[in-house]
Design a protein around this motif. Structure first.
Motif, PDB file in Angstrom:
ATOM      1  N   MET A  19     -53.785  -3.874  32.299  1.00  0.00           N
ATOM      2  CA  MET A  19     -52.757  -4.824  32.674  1.00  0.00           C
ATOM      3  C   MET A  19     -52.727  -6.014  31.719  1.00  0.00           C
ATOM      4  O   MET A  19     -51.663  -6.546  31.423  1.00  0.00           O
ATOM      5  CB  MET A  19     -53.015  -5.268  34.117  1.00  0.00           C
ATOM      6  N   GLU A  20     -53.910  -6.423  31.260  1.00  0.00           N
ATOM      7  CA  GLU A  20     -53.963  -7.559  30.340  1.00  0.00           C
ATOM      8  C   GLU A  20     -53.265  -7.247  29.023  1.00  0.00           C
ATOM      9  O   GLU A  20     -52.607  -8.112  28.444  1.00  0.00           O
ATOM     10  CB  GLU A  20     -55.416  -7.981  30.073  1.00  0.00           C
ATOM     11  N   ILE A  21     -53.395  -5.995  28.554  1.00  0.00           N
ATOM     12  CA  ILE A  21     -52.760  -5.601  27.296  1.00  0.00           C
ATOM     13  C   ILE A  21     -51.240  -5.626  27.438  1.00  0.00           C
ATOM     14  O   ILE A  21     -50.528  -6.094  26.543  1.00  0.00           O
ATOM     15  CB  ILE A  21     -53.245  -4.187  26.879  1.00  0.00           C
ATOM     16  N   VAL A  22     -50.741  -5.128  28.553  1.00  0.00           N
ATOM     17  CA  VAL A  22     -49.292  -5.105  28.774  1.00  0.00           C
ATOM     18  C   VAL A  22     -48.748  -6.535  28.825  1.00  0.00           C
ATOM     19  O   VAL A  22     -47.714  -6.841  28.214  1.00  0.00           O
ATOM     20  CB  VAL A  22     -48.954  -4.346  30.078  1.00  0.00           C
ATOM     21  N   LEU A  23     -49.441  -7.419  29.520  1.00  0.00           N
ATOM     22  CA  LEU A  23     -48.998  -8.802  29.615  1.00  0.00           C
ATOM     23  C   LEU A  23     -49.078  -9.501  28.259  1.00  0.00           C
ATOM     24  O   LEU A  23     -48.164 -10.243  27.885  1.00  0.00           O
ATOM     25  CB  LEU A  23     -49.837  -9.554  30.649  1.00  0.00           C
ATOM     26  N   ALA A  24     -50.133  -9.256  27.516  1.00  0.00           N
ATOM     27  CA  ALA A  24     -50.259  -9.856  26.185  1.00  0.00           C
ATOM     28  C   ALA A  24     -49.171  -9.340  25.245  1.00  0.00           C
ATOM     29  O   ALA A  24     -48.593 -10.114  24.463  1.00  0.00           O
ATOM     30  CB  ALA A  24     -51.644  -9.555  25.604  1.00  0.00           C
ATOM     31  N   LEU A  25     -48.859  -8.051  25.316  1.00  0.00           N
ATOM     32  CA  LEU A  25     -47.774  -7.500  24.498  1.00  0.00           C
ATOM     33  C   LEU A  25     -46.422  -8.079  24.891  1.00  0.00           C
ATOM     34  O   LEU A  25     -45.588  -8.378  24.024  1.00  0.00           O
ATOM     35  CB  LEU A  25     -47.743  -5.980  24.601  1.00  0.00           C
ATOM     36  N   ALA A  26     -46.193  -8.256  26.187  1.00  0.00           N
ATOM     37  CA  ALA A  26     -44.925  -8.835  26.646  1.00  0.00           C
ATOM     38  C   ALA A  26     -44.775 -10.269  26.151  1.00  0.00           C
ATOM     39  O   ALA A  26     -43.699 -10.663  25.679  1.00  0.00           O
ATOM     40  CB  ALA A  26     -44.845  -8.787  28.170  1.00  0.00           C
ATOM     41  N   ILE A  27     -45.852 -11.039  26.237  1.00  0.00           N
ATOM     42  CA  ILE A  27     -45.808 -12.415  25.742  1.00  0.00           C
ATOM     43  C   ILE A  27     -45.582 -12.428  24.235  1.00  0.00           C
ATOM     44  O   ILE A  27     -44.790 -13.215  23.713  1.00  0.00           O
ATOM     45  CB  ILE A  27     -47.101 -13.166  26.127  1.00  0.00           C
ATOM     46  N   GLY A  28     -46.235 -11.541  23.513  1.00  0.00           N
ATOM     47  CA  GLY A  28     -46.067 -11.465  22.063  1.00  0.00           C
ATOM     48  C   GLY A  28     -44.663 -11.059  21.652  1.00  0.00           C
ATOM     49  O   GLY A  28     -44.087 -11.631  20.729  1.00  0.00           O
ATOM     50  N   VAL A  29     -44.094 -10.072  22.355  1.00  0.00           N
ATOM     51  CA  VAL A  29     -42.737  -9.619  22.030  1.00  0.00           C
ATOM     52  C   VAL A  29     -41.722 -10.728  22.336  1.00  0.00           C
ATOM     53  O   VAL A  29     -40.808 -10.981  21.545  1.00  0.00           O
ATOM     54  CB  VAL A  29     -42.401  -8.320  22.789  1.00  0.00           C
ATOM     55  N   LEU A  30     -41.872 -11.395  23.471  1.00  0.00           N
ATOM     56  CA  LEU A  30     -40.960 -12.486  23.807  1.00  0.00           C
ATOM     57  C   LEU A  30     -41.068 -13.627  22.796  1.00  0.00           C
ATOM     58  O   LEU A  30     -40.053 -14.193  22.376  1.00  0.00           O
ATOM     59  CB  LEU A  30     -41.239 -13.008  25.213  1.00  0.00           C
ATOM     60  N   THR A  31     -42.285 -13.959  22.397  1.00  0.00           N
ATOM     61  CA  THR A  31     -42.472 -15.031  21.424  1.00  0.00           C
ATOM     62  C   THR A  31     -41.896 -14.643  20.071  1.00  0.00           C
ATOM     63  O   THR A  31     -41.179 -15.430  19.444  1.00  0.00           O
ATOM     64  CB  THR A  31     -43.968 -15.375  21.282  1.00  0.00           C
ATOM     65  N   GLY A  32     -42.194 -13.448  19.609  1.00  0.00           N
ATOM     66  CA  GLY A  32     -41.668 -12.995  18.319  1.00  0.00           C
ATOM     67  C   GLY A  32     -40.151 -12.924  18.301  1.00  0.00           C
ATOM     68  O   GLY A  32     -39.500 -13.363  17.344  1.00  0.00           O
ATOM     69  N   SER A  33     -39.565 -12.396  19.369  1.00  0.00           N
ATOM     70  CA  SER A  33     -38.104 -12.328  19.453  1.00  0.00           C
ATOM     71  C   SER A  33     -37.493 -13.724  19.517  1.00  0.00           C
ATOM     72  O   SER A  33     -36.448 -13.984  18.911  1.00  0.00           O
ATOM     73  CB  SER A  33     -37.674 -11.526  20.682  1.00  0.00           C
ATOM     74  N   GLY A  34     -38.149 -14.624  20.249  1.00  0.00           N
ATOM     75  CA  GLY A  34     -37.649 -15.993  20.346  1.00  0.00           C
ATOM     76  C   GLY A  34     -37.681 -16.717  19.019  1.00  0.00           C
ATOM     77  O   GLY A  34     -36.721 -17.405  18.644  1.00  0.00           O
ATOM     78  N   VAL A  35     -38.772 -16.556  18.274  1.00  0.00           N
ATOM     79  CA  VAL A  35     -38.859 -17.196  16.953  1.00  0.00           C
ATOM     80  C   VAL A  35     -37.816 -16.610  16.009  1.00  0.00           C
ATOM     81  O   VAL A  35     -37.161 -17.334  15.256  1.00  0.00           O
ATOM     82  CB  VAL A  35     -40.286 -17.047  16.372  1.00  0.00           C
ATOM     83  N   TRP A  36     -37.645 -15.283  16.048  1.00  0.00           N
ATOM     84  CA  TRP A  36     -36.652 -14.653  15.180  1.00  0.00           C
ATOM     85  C   TRP A  36     -35.248 -15.177  15.486  1.00  0.00           C
ATOM     86  O   TRP A  36     -34.471 -15.468  14.585  1.00  0.00           O
ATOM     87  CB  TRP A  36     -36.709 -13.140  15.344  1.00  0.00           C
ATOM     88  N   LEU A  37     -34.924 -15.318  16.781  1.00  0.00           N
ATOM     89  CA  LEU A  37     -33.604 -15.820  17.152  1.00  0.00           C
ATOM     90  C   LEU A  37     -33.445 -17.303  16.825  1.00  0.00           C
ATOM     91  O   LEU A  37     -32.346 -17.767  16.524  1.00  0.00           O
ATOM     92  CB  LEU A  37     -33.339 -15.579  18.636  1.00  0.00           C
ATOM     93  N   LEU A  38     -34.534 -18.058  16.891  1.00  0.00           N
ATOM     94  CA  LEU A  38     -34.463 -19.477  16.529  1.00  0.00           C
ATOM     95  C   LEU A  38     -34.101 -19.677  15.062  1.00  0.00           C
ATOM     96  O   LEU A  38     -33.513 -20.688  14.693  1.00  0.00           O
ATOM     97  CB  LEU A  38     -35.795 -20.173  16.803  1.00  0.00           C
TER      98      LEU A  38
END
Length: 121
Positions: free
Chosen positions: A1-20
């Motif tokens: 579960m920790e891996i899934v949550l860490a990946l979700a946070i990473g994907v959201l952060t990466g996508s957010g930075v790319w869109l910024l």
């Protein structure tokens, strides 16, 4: 579960930075929203010690009153407040976007189209 949550946070952060880093205002607003969601997930995950499941959220009779047996309510309250503030921020940014687009005629962050910029010799 920790891996899934860490990946979700990473994907959201990466996508957010790319869109910024995109040139259009709407994409910047969506990037800020994704970054806010990533931060909310991070704060919420830090409130659970080891992402423990089946912990009591409120005090109950018969269960010892130490923090090992209960969920911490502070991160949940902070995330709920951040969601409300993030929604208000997004609504304000969208109103400013519409006003800026109506005034300037485009929605680029710098106010000019990339085709309108003169190339230097």
């Amino acid at each position: 579960m920790e891996i899934v949550l860490a990946l979700a946070i990473g994907v959201l952060t990466g996508s957010g930075v790319w869109l910024l880093l995109r040139p259009r205002t709407y994409q910047v607003i969506m990037g800020l929203s994704l970054m806010a969601y990533a931060v909310n997930l991070f704060i919420f995950s830090m409130g659970r010690q080891g992402l423990a499941i089946d912990k009591e959220p409120v005090l109950r009779a018969g269960i010892p009153t130490d923090l090992v047996n209960y969920a911490d309510p502070m991160p949940q309250a902070l995330v709920l407040t951040a969601i409300v503030i993030g929604f208000a921020m997004t609504a304000l940014f969208l109103v400013v976007l519409l006003a800026s687009r109506g005034t300037a005629g485009n929605d680029h962050v710098d106010g000019v189209h990339s085709r309108d910029v003169q190339e230097m010799p």
